[in-house]
Scaffold this active site. Sequence first.
Site, mmCIF file in Angstrom:
data_model
loop_
_atom_site.group_PDB
_atom_site.id
_atom_site.type_symbol
_atom_site.label_atom_id
_atom_site.label_comp_id
_atom_site.label_asym_id
_atom_site.label_seq_id
_atom_site.Cartn_x
_atom_site.Cartn_y
_atom_site.Cartn_z
ATOM 1 N N THR A 31 2.017 5.340 -5.317
ATOM 2 C CA THR A 31 1.415 4.080 -4.875
ATOM 3 C C THR A 31 1.576 3.808 -3.378
ATOM 4 O O THR A 31 0.764 3.102 -2.791
ATOM 5 C CB THR A 31 2.025 2.897 -5.644
ATOM 6 O OG1 THR A 31 3.443 2.868 -5.434
ATOM 7 C CG2 THR A 31 1.729 3.012 -7.127
ATOM 8 N N ASP A 32 2.607 4.372 -2.750
ATOM 9 C CA ASP A 32 2.924 3.967 -1.379
ATOM 10 C C ASP A 32 1.819 4.282 -0.379
ATOM 11 O O ASP A 32 1.601 3.530 0.575
ATOM 12 C CB ASP A 32 4.242 4.605 -0.924
ATOM 13 C CG ASP A 32 5.445 3.992 -1.618
ATOM 14 O OD1 ASP A 32 5.291 2.923 -2.244
ATOM 15 O OD2 ASP A 32 6.541 4.577 -1.551
ATOM 16 N N THR B 48 5.315 8.288 -8.295
ATOM 17 C CA THR B 48 6.201 7.661 -9.276
ATOM 18 C C THR B 48 5.770 7.980 -10.703
ATOM 19 O O THR B 48 6.606 8.222 -11.586
ATOM 20 C CB THR B 48 6.217 6.134 -9.083
ATOM 21 O OG1 THR B 48 6.776 5.826 -7.807
ATOM 22 C CG2 THR B 48 7.039 5.446 -10.169
ATOM 23 N N SER C 266 4.376 10.229 -2.612
ATOM 24 C CA SER C 266 3.249 9.934 -1.720
ATOM 25 C C SER C 266 3.694 9.564 -0.313
ATOM 26 O O SER C 266 2.891 9.566 0.616
ATOM 27 C CB SER C 266 2.364 8.831 -2.308
ATOM 28 O OG SER C 266 2.969 7.557 -2.209
#
Length: 337
Positions: free
Chosen positions: A86-87, A13, A55
């Site tokens: 972040t995932d 992101t 990710s």
Amino acid sequence: MMKKILLLATGGTIASVPSEEGLTPKLTAKELTSYITIDNQPYRLHSQILMNIDSTNMQPEHWRDIAEAIYTHYDQYDGFVVTHGTDTMAYTAAALSYMIQNSHKPIVLTGSQVPIGFPKTDAKKNIRDALRFACEDVGGVFVVFDGRVILGTRAVKMRTKSYDAFESINHPYVAYIHGETIDYQYEFPKPSGKLQFDASLCPDVFLLKLHPGTKPEIFDYIRHLYRGVIIESFGSGGVPFQGRNLLPKIKELIDDGMAVVITTQCLEEGEDLTLYEVGRKVAQNTVILSGDMNTEAIVPKLMWALGKTTNLLDIKNLMETPIANDMTQKQEESWDA
């Protein structure tokens, strides 16, 4: 002394821009760092792009690429920052913790919930905090996010949109970052021993979350595709043995040489197979205990262990040995009055 920091960009992101199909990673490492003011900072920043992916598309082979890039440049820099989506950041942070052990330098992962080019982005603060912590005289792998420093083996993404996306599970936060001030929450130990690098991974790991009604036959499919299975059981480690009895199939997997790890669906406090009958019955097999490790650490740790050996007892020993503070040594508990 001026520190040399290497920023490795992987997408996510933080590097995303709008497109017809939604947000997609496009910004280069140079473009990312252009948003950050680095004048009058105690470091010299170099940057490099390794990949530019969401990710969600991160694979174990990508973990290996990141680890090899850090190891290749290890002697040239004082600290490392990896920008990441972040995932799956927590999986990557844990994977790096196993592949690069006894690092005497900080390896810091960060990202953002909002792209860096957006007005209300959290990316600039997170990168600044990560760069600040990468200058510290500490060693290991860390996630720095929303002003909090988390061990690489203890981070879990808890929220999909909020800035405080990550929490430290079953372990204290390492520190809080307030501008240039770092407030450590405990005396962080210096790494002992020489740097160890081992990027051998076997990605043939399956994660199974039990639910009421899980069919034993699912294990017949798993056994032909994977070398290890992680079972997210109920409560303290309960696996059904009445009705749809899963225990015979689990025993068959182990007899066939598959590594079987038992963990819990509960986020905090971990498993304890000794507490209930539903746990003790599955523990009669040579299952691997996970203590209070989180799933994001168990998955890459099992891949790393399977990459080192095919001996089930050796795999069990590797998995049940604390590495990078990924599990708490169990203490005897009693409910007796």
